[in-house]
Design an enzyme around this catalytic site. Structure first.
Site, short mmCIF file in Angstrom:
data_model
loop_
_atom_site.label_atom_id
_atom_site.label_comp_id
_atom_site.label_asym_id
_atom_site.label_seq_id
_atom_site.Cartn_x
_atom_site.Cartn_y
_atom_site.Cartn_z
N HIS A 1 0.82 -1.21 0.00
CA HIS A 1 0.00 0.00 0.00
C HIS A 1 0.86 1.27 0.00
CE1 HIS A 1 -4.25 -1.57 1.09
NE2 HIS A 1 -3.61 -2.42 0.34
N HIS B 1 -1.56 -12.51 -2.28
CA HIS B 1 -2.65 -13.17 -1.55
C HIS B 1 -2.34 -14.64 -1.24
CE1 HIS B 1 -5.81 -9.88 -2.62
NE2 HIS B 1 -4.84 -9.45 -1.84
FE1 HEB Z 1 -4.45 -7.57 -1.14
C1 HEB Z 1 -5.07 -8.19 2.17
C2 HEB Z 1 -7.65 -6.47 -1.57
C3 HEB Z 1 -3.77 -6.81 -4.44
C4 HEB Z 1 -1.10 -8.33 -0.62
N1 HEB Z 1 -6.04 -7.34 0.07
C5 HEB Z 1 -6.07 -7.61 1.41
C6 HEB Z 1 -7.33 -7.22 1.91
C7 HEB Z 1 -8.07 -6.80 0.86
C8 HEB Z 1 -7.25 -6.85 -0.30
C9 HEB Z 1 -9.51 -6.30 0.90
C10 HEB Z 1 -7.78 -7.35 3.34
C11 HEB Z 1 -7.41 -6.18 4.25
C12 HEB Z 1 -7.88 -6.52 5.64
O1 HEB Z 1 -7.02 -6.74 6.51
O2 HEB Z 1 -9.10 -6.63 5.85
N2 HEB Z 1 -5.51 -6.80 -2.72
C13 HEB Z 1 -6.83 -6.46 -2.68
C14 HEB Z 1 -7.24 -6.08 -4.00
C15 HEB Z 1 -6.15 -6.18 -4.81
C16 HEB Z 1 -5.07 -6.62 -3.99
C17 HEB Z 1 -8.63 -5.65 -4.37
C18 HEB Z 1 -6.07 -5.87 -6.30
C19 HEB Z 1 -6.86 -6.78 -7.10
N3 HEB Z 1 -2.76 -7.55 -2.30
C20 HEB Z 1 -2.71 -7.16 -3.59
C21 HEB Z 1 -1.34 -7.17 -4.02
C22 HEB Z 1 -0.58 -7.59 -2.96
C23 HEB Z 1 -1.49 -7.83 -1.89
C24 HEB Z 1 -0.86 -6.78 -5.41
C25 HEB Z 1 0.89 -7.77 -2.85
C26 HEB Z 1 1.71 -8.02 -3.80
N4 HEB Z 1 -3.31 -8.17 0.49
C27 HEB Z 1 -1.99 -8.55 0.43
C28 HEB Z 1 -1.65 -9.19 1.67
C29 HEB Z 1 -2.79 -9.17 2.48
C30 HEB Z 1 -3.82 -8.50 1.70
C31 HEB Z 1 -0.31 -9.79 2.01
C32 HEB Z 1 -2.98 -9.77 3.87
C33 HEB Z 1 -2.78 -8.74 4.94
C34 HEB Z 1 -2.79 -9.37 6.32
O3 HEB Z 1 -2.53 -10.57 6.46
O4 HEB Z 1 -3.04 -8.63 7.28
#
Ligand code: HEB
Length: 737
Positions: free
Chosen positions: A97, A272
Site C-alpha cells: 500500500h 494473496h
Molecule cells: Fe491484497 C489483504 C484487496 C492486491 C497483498 N487485500 C487484502 C485485503 C483486501 C485486499 C480487501 C484485506 C485487508 C484486511 O485486513 O481486511 N488486494 C486487494 C485487492 C487487490 C489486492 C482488491 C487488487 C486486485 N494484495 C494485492 C497485491 C498484494 C497484496 C498486489 C501484494 C503483492 N493483500 C496482500 C496481503 C494481504 C492483503 C499480504 C494480507 C494482509 C494481512 O494478512 O493482514
C-alpha cells in the site's frame, strides 16, 4: 450538564487562532495557488539542508536491521496481535500500500517519500489498520534512527516479511529520504466522499456510460477505482460481485501503475498467498480513521468496539477471507485452490460479498484458535485471475510452472517497490540487484576520461561556430533537461533521450529545430571524439546542455557552470510505452498548449514547476528569462516583451508591469491569447498567453515580478536565472555528489 468543555465539531472558519477563519481558498476557490511550490522546505524538515541520507543509510548495520525486522515478524504484541503468530502478511500489505499508489502518468504516488505517515494516506479507508503496522515498526525506527527512513523501512519490512516466509526476493535498494509534511501536489480525485467514484468515471466517460461496469474509463491520471482505495474494490466494481467486470478495473488500475497482465497476476496471486482479510463483525462499530480520531488515541484510528477490537475480532476491509491453508508460508496453494474449487458467493460477518469454496472441506486454519478450521475463501478480484480469459492463461501457466510464478512475482514485487526511485545511482545497500531492468531508464556507465575545462571552452567555441541560432541551443537544452519529473525521477538531460522515440517527435520539442541542433552537435562531437585526446569523449547528452550553456553565457555575459559525465542511452534502453507519459499536455515554460476543460494553462505551469522542484521565485525568474531569450516551442512572440530578444535582461518584467500597456483578449473570448495595446494610441505592442500574464495578475507572482523588474535587481535577475537554469540542467544528476 456534564457537557464536554472541548467542542468536537469546531467550524474551522470560526477558529480565531492557529490560521483559522475564512481563507483565500474559500473566498476565491478558482485563484491560482502556489502552495505546492512551497512544500518540503528547510523549515519543515528537522534536518534542514545539511543531512545526507544516502551517507547515513550506507553506514547502517544492514544485517542487524534485517535480523531485527525478521524477529519482529513473530513477536506478537498485545496491542495488535499477529494472525497465525506472524505479521508477514500484514507487512506485505503495508509495503504494497505504500508503493501501490504510484501512477505512471505523472509519476506521483508511490512509496518514495514516507507519505503513508501523513493524511490523506494515513487515513484512507484502504489503509485501514496499517497505523498499527507503523507502530509495530517504531521500536526499530527508533533504534536505527537517521540511518533508515520511514520510506525505506516500510518497503524493507515487506521484503523481509516475504523472506521470513520462505520467498526468495529479487533484492532491495534503500535511498528514499523522508518528507515531513503531507504532500498536496497529487490529484487523488475530485470526490468528497470516501469510496466515492462519481467524479472519476463521469470525467473518464464523456460521451460514454459511466455505469457500464465492463466498459467504463477511468479519468486522467488516476489509478484507483474509488477515492481512498489503492486500486480496485475487492468486492467487484461498485460492489457488484462480478469477477469478469472486476478484471476490467484491475487491468486499468494496474496498467496505470505500469504493470502488464503477467505482472498483475503475479502480484495479486503472490500477495494473496499470504495472510488474511479482516471482517469479523459489524463495521459500524469501527471508530474514525487516524486523522479524524480523538487526541487521546494518539494518532491511532479505526478503534473498534466489536469484541476485543483486535485479533479474532479485527475489522479492516470488512471481508473475512483466508486464501490458503499455509498463510505464513510461500506456496503455490493460492493458484491451486483458485482452480481446484468452485466458488459460491457468500457474505462476510461484516456483510461484504466474498466467495467460499463449494467443494472443499474445512482445511484453513483459524488465525487464533487452533481447534477451528474454515473452508477456503476468495475475493471477487481474486476470481478475476481465473475468469478473465487473458488472466486465466497466465494463472494456469503459473499454476503449472511454480518457478515461473516465483520469478514473475519476485520481479514484479521489486518493480513495485522501486519503480519511482529513478536512476540506479540512487539505489543503495548490499542487496541492489546486478541485472539492469528496462524500467530503470538505464544510461550507460561512463567508460572514458571526461573533458576538462580547456576542452570545454574549445567545445563551446566550436558549438557557437556551427552557425546555428543560439536560441535553438537554448531551447533544445531546456527541452532536454526540463523533461525531468521529480515525482518518479524520470526524464532529464542524462541519456539524451530527446533524440530517441518518443521524445524526438513531440510537438513541444519542435522536431525541426531539434534535428538541426542534433546534427550540428553530432558534427562537434565527431570532431572532438575522433581527435583522440587520451581517450577523452563527450556525449550528445553533455553537448546538448553545454550548447545551451554556451548560448546562455553569450546572452548573459555570465559564466554558467557545467559538470560533464552524462551518457547517451539507446533506443533499446528506452521504454517507449511509459516514456510517452512524460509528454506534457501543456508547458507554460515554452508557451506550449493551453487550458483544457478543467485545468487552466497557469495551473499546468505550476504543476510542471512542482515536478521540476521549483520555488515560486525560481519559476518566476525562469519564465522571465526564457521569454526574452525567445524560447517558445514554436518561436512565437508570446511573452517576448523585449526589443533585445536573445539577450538576458529583465525586460519581460519591466514591460509586463508597464502601466502604459493595456491587455485585451485576442482570441475571441477563449481567454488564452492576449494583445498588449498602447493605452494612448491603441497600437499593439505585445502578445501574450495566460502563462505570461499570470505573472502580472496573481498577486504573489506579481510581487516576485516587481522584485525582478526593479532597477536595482537587474543583476540579481541574471544571476538568479543562471542559477535556476543550472539547477534544471542538473536535476537528474544523481551520479554527481
Ligand atoms: Fe491484497 C489483504 C484487496 C492486491 C497483498 N487485500 C487484502 C485485503 C483486501 C485486499 C480487501 C484485506 C485487508 C484486511 O485486513 O481486511 N488486494 C486487494 C485487492 C487487490 C489486492 C482488491 C487488487 C486486485 N494484495 C494485492 C497485491 C498484494 C497484496 C498486489 C501484494 C503483492 N493483500 C496482500 C496481503 C494481504 C492483503 C499480504 C494480507 C494482509 C494481512 O494478512 O493482514
Amino acid at each position: 450538564m456534564g457537557e464536554c468543555p472541548v467542542a468536537h465539531n469546531i467550524d474551522p472558519k470560526r477558529v480565531p487562532a492557529a490560521g483559522g477563519g475564512t481563507k483565500n481558498s474559500d473566498w476565491w476557490p478558482n485563484a491560482l495557488r502556489l502552495n505546492i511550490l512551497r512544500q518540503h522546505q528547510a523549515n519543515s524538515d528537522p534536518f534542514k539542508a545539511d543531512f545526507d541520507y544516502a551517507a547515513a543509510f550506507q553506514s547502517i548495520d544492514y544485517d542487524a536491521l534485517k535480523k531485527d525486522l525478521t524477529a519482529l515478524m513473530t513477536d506478537s504484541q498485545d496491542f495488535w496481535p499477529a494472525d497465525f503468530g506472524h505479521y508477514g502478511g500484514f507487512f506485505i500489505r503495508l509495503a504494497w500500500h505504500a508503493a501501490g499508489t504510484y501512477r505512471v502518468q505523472d509519476g506521483r504516488g508511490g512509496g518514495g517519500e514516507g507519505q503513508q505517515r501523513f493524511a490523506p494516506l494515513n487515513s484512507w479507508p484502504d489503509n485501514g489498520n496499517l497505523d498499527k503496522g507503523r507502530r509495530l515498526l517504531w521500536p526499530i525506527k527508533q533504534k536505527y534512527g537517521n540511518k533508515i527512513s520511514w520510506a525505506d523501512l516500510f518497503l524493507l519490512s515487506g521484503n523481509v516479511a516475504l523472506e521470513s516466509m520462505g520467498f526468495k526476493t529479487f533484492g532491495f535498494a534503500g535511498g528514499r529520504p523522508d518528507t515531513w509534511e503531507a504532500d498536496e501536489s497529487t490529484y487523488w480525485g475530485g470526490e468528497t466522499t470516501w469510496l466515492g467514484n462519481d467524479v472519476r468515471y463521469e470525467e473518464g466517460n464523456k460521451g460514454g456510460n459511466p455505469k457500464d461496469l465492463k466498459n467504463r474509463n477511468l479519468e486522467g491520471q488516476l489509478a484507483a477505482s474509488h477515492m481512498g482505495l489503492i486500486y480496485v474494490n475487492p468486492e467487484g466494481p461498485n460492489g457488484e460481485p462480478d469477477p469478469v467486470a472486476a478484471a476490467n478495473d484491475i487491468r486499468t488500475t494496474f496498467g496505470r501503475m505500469a504493470m502488464n497482465d503477467e505482472e498483475t497476476v503475479a502480484l495479486i496471486a503472490g500477495g494473496h498467498t499470504f495472510g488474511k482479510t479482516h471482517g469479523a463483525g459489524n463495521p459500524d462499530l469501527v471508530g474514525p480513521e487516524p486523522n479524524g480520531a480523538d487526541i487521546e488515541n494518539q494518532g491511532l484510528g479505526w478503534i473498534s468496539k466489536h469484541g476485543s477490537g483486535k485479533a479474532g475480532d479485527a475489522i479492516t476491509s470488512g471481508l473475512e477471507v483466508i486464501w490458503t491453508s499455509k498463510p505464513t508460508q510461500w506456496s503455490n496453494l493460492y493458484l491451486e485452490y483458485l482452480y481446484k474449487f468452485e466458488w459460491e458467493l457468500e457474505k462476510s460477518p461484516a456483510g461484504a460479498n466474498q466467495w467460499v469454496a463449494k467443494n472443499s472441506d474445512a482445511i484453513i486454519p483459524d488465525p487464533f484458535d487452533p481447534s477451528k478450521k474454515r473452508r477456503p475463501t476468495m475475493l471477487t478480484t481474486d476470481l478475476s485471475l481465473r475468469y478473465d480469459p487473458a488472466y486465466d492463461k497466465i494463472s494456469r501457466r503459473f499454476l503449472e510452472n511454480p518457478d515461473q510464478f516465483a520469478d514473475a512475482f519476485a520481479r514484479a514485487w521489486f518493480k513495485l517497490l522501486h519503480r519511482d526511485m529513478g536512476p540506479r545511482a540512487r539505489w543503495l545497500g548490499p542487496e541492489v540487484p546486478k541485472e539492469t531492468l528496462i524500467w530503470e531508464d538505464p544510461v550507460p556507465p561512463v567508460n572514458h576520461p571526461l573533458v576538462d575545462d580547456r576542452d570545454l571552452s574549445g567545445l563551446k567555441q566550436a558549438i557557437l561556430g556551427t552557425g546555428v541560432d543560439p536560441s535553438k541551443f537554448l531551447l533544445t537544452a531546456w527541452s532536454s533537461a526540463s523533461s525531468y519529473r521529480d515525482s518518479d525521477k524520470r526524464g532529464g538531460a542524462n541519456g539524451a533521450r530527446i533524440r530517441l522515440a518518443p521524445m524526438k517527435d513531440w510537438k513541444v520539442n519542435n522536431p525541426a529545430v531539434l534535428n538541426e541542433v542534433l546534427r550540428a552537435l553530432e558534427g562537434v562531437q565527431q570532431q572532438f571524439n575522433s581527435a583522440n585526446q587520451g581517450g577523452k569523449q563527450i556525449s550528445i547528452a553533455d553537448l546538448i546542455v553545454l550548447a545551451g550553456n554556451a548560448a546562455l553565457e553569450k546572452a548573459s555575459g555570465l559564466p554558467v557552470p557545467f559538470t560533464p559525465g552524462r551518457t547517451d542511452a539507446s533506443q533499446e534502453e528506452t521504454e517507449e510505452d511509459t516514456f510517452k507519459w512524460l509528454e506534457p499536455t501543456a508547458d507554460g515554460f515554452r508557451n506550449y498548449g493551453g487550458s483544457t476543460e478543467r485545468v487552466r494553462s497557469e495551473q499546468y505551469l505550476v504543476d510542471r514547476a512542482n515536478l521540476l522542484t521549483l520555488s515560486p521565485p525560481e519559476l518566476t525568474v525562469l519564465i522571465g528569462g526564457l521569454r526574452v531569450l525567445g524560447l517558445n516551442y514554436d518561436g512565437s512572440s508570446h511573452g517576448v516583451f523585449t526589443h533585445r530578444r536573445g539577450q538576458l535582461t529583465n525586460d519581460f518584467f519591466v514591460n509586463l508591469l508597464d502601466m502604459s500597456t493595456e491587455w485585451k483578449a485576442a482570441d475571441g473570448g477563449k481567454g488564452e491569447v492576449f494583445d498588449g495595446l498602447d493605452r494612448k494610441s491603441g497600437q499593439k505592442k505585445w502578445s501574450a498567453t495566460r502563462a505570461d500574464l499570470i505573472f502580472g495578475s496573481q498577486a504573489e507572482l506579481r510581487a516576485l515580478a516587481e522584485n525582478y523588474a526593479q532597477a536595482d535587481n537587474a543583476d540579481k535577475f541574471s544571476k538568479d536565472f543562471v542559477q535556476a537554469w543550472n539547477k534544471v540542467m542538473n536535476l537528474d544528476r544523481y551520479d554527481v555528489k
